[in-house]
Design a protein around this motif. Sequence first.
Motif, PDB file in Angstrom:
ATOM      1  N   ASN B   1       0.845  -1.196   0.000  1.00  0.00           N
ATOM      2  CA  ASN B   1       0.000   0.000   0.000  1.00  0.00           C
ATOM      3  C   ASN B   1       0.874   1.236   0.000  1.00  0.00           C
ATOM      4  N   ALA B   2       1.060   1.881  -1.164  1.00  0.00           N
ATOM      5  CA  ALA B   2       2.034   2.957  -1.266  1.00  0.00           C
ATOM      6  C   ALA B   2       1.539   4.225  -0.586  1.00  0.00           C
ATOM      7  N   GLY B   3       0.265   4.615  -0.756  1.00  0.00           N
ATOM      8  CA  GLY B   3      -0.217   5.847  -0.141  1.00  0.00           C
ATOM      9  C   GLY B   3       0.249   7.056  -0.931  1.00  0.00           C
ATOM     10  N   VAL B   4       0.969   7.980  -0.258  1.00  0.00           N
ATOM     11  CA  VAL B   4       1.492   9.188  -0.889  1.00  0.00           C
ATOM     12  C   VAL B   4       3.008   9.033  -1.005  1.00  0.00           C
ATOM     13  N   THR B   5       3.517   9.142  -2.205  1.00  0.00           N
ATOM     14  CA  THR B   5       4.946   8.956  -2.455  1.00  0.00           C
ATOM     15  C   THR B   5       5.563  10.252  -2.940  1.00  0.00           C
ATOM     16  N   GLN B   6       6.608  10.685  -2.257  1.00  0.00           N
ATOM     17  CA  GLN B   6       7.327  11.899  -2.642  1.00  0.00           C
ATOM     18  C   GLN B   6       8.740  11.536  -3.083  1.00  0.00           C
ATOM     19  N   THR B   7       9.173  12.172  -4.142  1.00  0.00           N
ATOM     20  CA  THR B   7      10.574  12.038  -4.565  1.00  0.00           C
ATOM     21  C   THR B   7      11.102  13.387  -5.011  1.00  0.00           C
ATOM     22  N   PRO B   8      12.393  13.684  -4.802  1.00  0.00           N
ATOM     23  CA  PRO B   8      13.339  12.877  -4.020  1.00  0.00           C
ATOM     24  C   PRO B   8      13.141  13.072  -2.518  1.00  0.00           C
ATOM     25  N   LYS B   9      13.884  12.343  -1.714  1.00  0.00           N
ATOM     26  CA  LYS B   9      13.843  12.518  -0.263  1.00  0.00           C
ATOM     27  C   LYS B   9      14.749  13.656   0.164  1.00  0.00           C
ATOM     28  N   PHE B  10      15.839  13.847  -0.525  1.00  0.00           N
ATOM     29  CA  PHE B  10      16.792  14.901  -0.216  1.00  0.00           C
ATOM     30  C   PHE B  10      17.228  15.564  -1.522  1.00  0.00           C
ATOM     31  N   GLN B  11      17.491  16.872  -1.451  1.00  0.00           N
ATOM     32  CA  GLN B  11      17.958  17.587  -2.632  1.00  0.00           C
ATOM     33  C   GLN B  11      18.728  18.825  -2.198  1.00  0.00           C
ATOM     34  N   VAL B  12      19.854  19.073  -2.857  1.00  0.00           N
ATOM     35  CA  VAL B  12      20.601  20.302  -2.658  1.00  0.00           C
ATOM     36  C   VAL B  12      20.614  21.036  -3.988  1.00  0.00           C
ATOM     37  N   LEU B  13      20.242  22.296  -3.953  1.00  0.00           N
ATOM     38  CA  LEU B  13      20.206  23.122  -5.154  1.00  0.00           C
ATOM     39  C   LEU B  13      21.086  24.348  -4.972  1.00  0.00           C
ATOM     40  N   LYS B  14      21.558  24.868  -6.072  1.00  0.00           N
ATOM     41  CA  LYS B  14      22.235  26.155  -6.039  1.00  0.00           C
ATOM     42  C   LYS B  14      21.211  27.256  -6.295  1.00  0.00           C
ATOM     43  N   THR B  15      21.445  28.414  -5.732  1.00  0.00           N
ATOM     44  CA  THR B  15      20.554  29.556  -5.950  1.00  0.00           C
ATOM     45  C   THR B  15      20.358  29.779  -7.442  1.00  0.00           C
ATOM     46  N   THR B  99     -12.045  14.668   5.647  1.00  0.00           N
ATOM     47  CA  THR B  99     -11.517  13.354   6.000  1.00  0.00           C
ATOM     48  C   THR B  99     -10.014  13.436   6.226  1.00  0.00           C
ATOM     49  N   GLU B 100      -9.468  12.350   6.720  1.00  0.00           N
ATOM     50  CA  GLU B 100      -8.066  12.298   7.079  1.00  0.00           C
ATOM     51  C   GLU B 100      -7.166  12.665   5.916  1.00  0.00           C
ATOM     52  N   ALA B 101      -6.168  13.502   6.186  1.00  0.00           N
ATOM     53  CA  ALA B 101      -5.142  13.808   5.191  1.00  0.00           C
ATOM     54  C   ALA B 101      -3.986  12.833   5.381  1.00  0.00           C
ATOM     55  N   PHE B 102      -3.543  12.246   4.280  1.00  0.00           N
ATOM     56  CA  PHE B 102      -2.409  11.328   4.286  1.00  0.00           C
ATOM     57  C   PHE B 102      -1.185  12.074   3.755  1.00  0.00           C
ATOM     58  N   PHE B 103      -0.095  11.948   4.487  1.00  0.00           N
ATOM     59  CA  PHE B 103       1.106  12.697   4.145  1.00  0.00           C
ATOM     60  C   PHE B 103       2.181  11.789   3.567  1.00  0.00           C
ATOM     61  N   GLY B 104       2.969  12.348   2.659  1.00  0.00           N
ATOM     62  CA  GLY B 104       4.171  11.685   2.208  1.00  0.00           C
ATOM     63  C   GLY B 104       5.268  11.800   3.253  1.00  0.00           C
ATOM     64  N   GLN B 105       6.418  11.200   2.962  1.00  0.00           N
ATOM     65  CA  GLN B 105       7.524  11.176   3.910  1.00  0.00           C
ATOM     66  C   GLN B 105       8.326  12.471   3.907  1.00  0.00           C
ATOM     67  N   GLY B 106       8.078  13.332   2.946  1.00  0.00           N
ATOM     68  CA  GLY B 106       8.748  14.625   2.937  1.00  0.00           C
ATOM     69  C   GLY B 106       9.964  14.661   2.021  1.00  0.00           C
ATOM     70  N   THR B 107      10.269  15.861   1.560  1.00  0.00           N
ATOM     71  CA  THR B 107      11.489  16.129   0.792  1.00  0.00           C
ATOM     72  C   THR B 107      12.251  17.224   1.514  1.00  0.00           C
TER      73      THR B 107
END
Lengths: 118, 112
Positions: B1-15, B99-107
Motif C-alpha cells: 500500500n504505497a499511499g502518498v509517495t514523494q521524490t526525491p527525499k533529499f535535494q541540494v540546489l544552487k541559488t 476526511t483524514e489527510a495522508f502525508f508523504g515522507q517529505g522532501t
Amino acid sequence: AQSVTQLDSQVPVFEEAPVELRCNYSSSVSVYLFWYVQYPNQGLQLLLKYLSGSTLVKGINGFEAEFNKSQTSFHLRKPSVHISDTAEYFCAVLSAGFSSGSARQLTFGSGTQLTVLP
Amino acid sequence: NAGVTQTPKFQVLKTGQSMTLQCAQDMNHEYMSWYRQDPGMGLRLIHYSVGAGITDQGEVPNGYNVSRSTTEDFPLRLLSAAPSQTSVYFCASSRQQNTEAFFGQGTRLTVV
C-alpha cells in the motif's frame, strides 16, 4: 480566516506521567479539528479528529482530546505516556460547511515537541 | 500500500536553479496539497488542488508553481531556487475535505 495556537513549544514529561498538549483555534465558522503526530524524519500521521457529535474524541495510542466550543480549545491528553510517545504534535483546523479558497484546507499550529524522559 | 509517495527525499540546489518535487498518490483522492515545514512555524500551505485541472494558491505560494493533469500526480515546481526556500516539503492527499489527510515522507531541500 482561521488560525491555530499551540501554547507550548516544548513539553518534557516523565514516563508514565499524564500529559496535556494545549491547542486553541479561531474561526468565524464551524470547524473540524485534528491532531497529527510526527516522529523524527517522518511524515505526519493522524492521531484523532473531531467532526461533530461527542466532544470527547478518542484516538490511536491511548490519546484523547476534548472539543470545547466556548473556549475554542481542543486539548490533547494521555493519562500515562511512554518513551515511544516522544514526537512532535500538531493541532490543525479545517472550516466546516461552505468555505472558499484556502480556508478549505488544513491550517496547522506551530507544533509541540513532547519529550518523554525515563 | 504505497499511499502518498514523494521524490526525491533529499535535494541540494544552487541559488537560481529550478527543479520539480514529485508527489503521487494511489488512493484516488481528489484533494492534494503541498506544505512546507520550517522550525517553529508548523506547516504552511503552498498550493492545493481540489481535483484534476484545478489548483489554487495557499498561504505562501510565491516562487512555486503547481499543475494537476491527473488525479494521481501533483508536482511542485521551484522556478528559481532561493535560500529562503530551504525547508522540508510535504505533500498530502485526502478523499474529501473533512476526511483524514495522508502525508508523504517529505522532501528535505537545501538551497545554497
